[in-house]
Design an enzyme around this catalytic site. Sequence first.
Site, short mmCIF file in Angstrom:
data_model
loop_
_atom_site.label_atom_id
_atom_site.label_comp_id
_atom_site.label_asym_id
_atom_site.label_seq_id
_atom_site.Cartn_x
_atom_site.Cartn_y
_atom_site.Cartn_z
N GLU A 130 -12.91 14.02 40.92
CA GLU A 130 -12.70 14.18 39.58
C GLU A 130 -11.47 15.61 39.79
O GLU A 130 -11.69 16.24 40.44
CB GLU A 130 -13.56 15.13 38.63
CG GLU A 130 -13.87 15.44 37.08
CD GLU A 130 -14.82 15.58 36.27
OE1 GLU A 130 -16.00 16.37 37.72
OE2 GLU A 130 -14.63 15.85 35.16
N LYS A 133 -13.11 9.93 30.65
CA LYS A 133 -14.60 10.33 30.25
C LYS A 133 -15.48 10.45 29.21
O LYS A 133 -14.88 10.93 28.33
CB LYS A 133 -14.42 12.09 30.92
CG LYS A 133 -15.68 12.74 31.48
CD LYS A 133 -15.56 13.86 31.66
CE LYS A 133 -16.78 14.58 32.43
NZ LYS A 133 -16.33 15.73 33.22
N CYS A 181 -17.72 12.05 36.46
CA CYS A 181 -18.69 12.87 36.48
C CYS A 181 -19.77 13.23 35.96
O CYS A 181 -21.06 12.56 36.04
CB CYS A 181 -18.22 14.13 36.88
SG CYS A 181 -18.84 16.10 37.45
N1 LIG Z 1 -17.21 18.14 36.45
C1 LIG Z 1 -18.30 17.75 35.65
O1 LIG Z 1 -18.20 17.25 34.78
N2 LIG Z 1 -19.64 18.39 35.90
C2 LIG Z 1 -20.18 18.85 35.34
C3 LIG Z 1 -21.77 19.54 36.36
C4 LIG Z 1 -22.54 18.03 36.38
O2 LIG Z 1 -22.66 17.37 36.08
O3 LIG Z 1 -23.13 18.28 37.02
#
Ligand SMILES: NC(=O)NCCC(=O)O
Length: 408
Positions: free
Chosen positions: A130, A206, A243
Amino acid sequence: MSEEIKMEKEEGELEYHDILIDLIKGQSKKKKDALMKILYGGECLPIKVTEEASNLSNKHDFEIKAFNLPVTYKEELRKPRRVRIGAIQNSIAVSTSESVEKQRNALWAKIEKMLIAAGEMGTNVICLQEAWNMPFAFCTREKKKWMEFAEPIDGPTTQFLAKIAKKYQMVIVNPILERDIKRQGQIWNTVVVIDADGEVLGFHRKTHIPRVGDFNESTYYMEGNTPHTVFETKYAKIGINICYGRHFPENWAGYGLKGAEIVFNPSATVGLLSEPLWGVEARNAAIANGYFTVAINRVGTETFPNEFTSGNGLPSHKDFGHFYGSSFLTAPNGLRTPSLSRIRDSLLVAEVDLNQIRQVRDKWCFPMTRRLPVYAKLFNEASQLDWEPETVSKSNPQKKKKIIPKKK
Ligand SMILES: NC(=O)NCCC(=O)O
């Protein structure tokens, strides 16, 4: 530095897969097979790393792990659909105090070598982590500097990757921070899919934005407007669940319903927050939806010029915590590769046969036995803001006429 973060840093030095291998070393084959079956769904067979790729990894200090995941049985009528799937995890390349251009160029230079190694390994489809071309600066809540990393879909990072995609006829999934020029310069968290001919096939934004820990991403961008987009690339139908979207089984299901064969989960997440969940979520999604999943996380600790607080009463600090890498691939039958390193830049290459998807679906019949109308009714009702879930209790007895059909 808080005690928790200190501990996380020390744990960051450990390689969990090596610990497992140490544990099973010296055991009988039977015990070793049993452990691998319970923990990884079996054993993936290592495949040869080519000399060119191996030279690049030695020279530029990254690791390569390559595996074969076999189909359950050889089919009589369909030809195998072998695809080499790649994933790259990496740390940032220079200090976050350097200029935007220097940071981005240093990341380009690092990833270029890893992508060439992937190309030399015959990788067909590869995904980066990401927001790969920048530090994960959203913990700071600062706008100055970090916003400058955002680029249009066909911006310089995409153009840089497109050349490599074309040269190696390799589909590249390119997660960036997007500046949407057509929409007043708004920012999105986006992946650009570059097909094997070097042309941009499309993009996905996203879907779920975290509101947890230091992941202050909602300060920068909105929830995306392209849910469950599936891209028909040269080699496979792919989806990208960025993510935080990996915490939502319904979200994973959307990609399956729309025909994805491989779903990538490019991520940025830290040990204290999510490591116990990491090996479970993408793997379960592969099993439940009958496709291949690839979870990819960055590595290293990123330190920022100014202190920030985490809103948890602990002292302000300059780093986000330990990004624990550990990227891995899972097949629809639950067989998963060992994780990449928790600390090193690494390339994963996994050869799969996409025919495995139908073989597993034929065996388990999940697409046939799932009850979409039942879920749809519930989701519809639960989506109404005035909906109140009902439970059955002595004071609210079950409405019998609803569940027992009347006799004619
Ligand atoms: N980049 C992101 O969405 N991180 C959130 C943390 C997670 O989902 O572990």
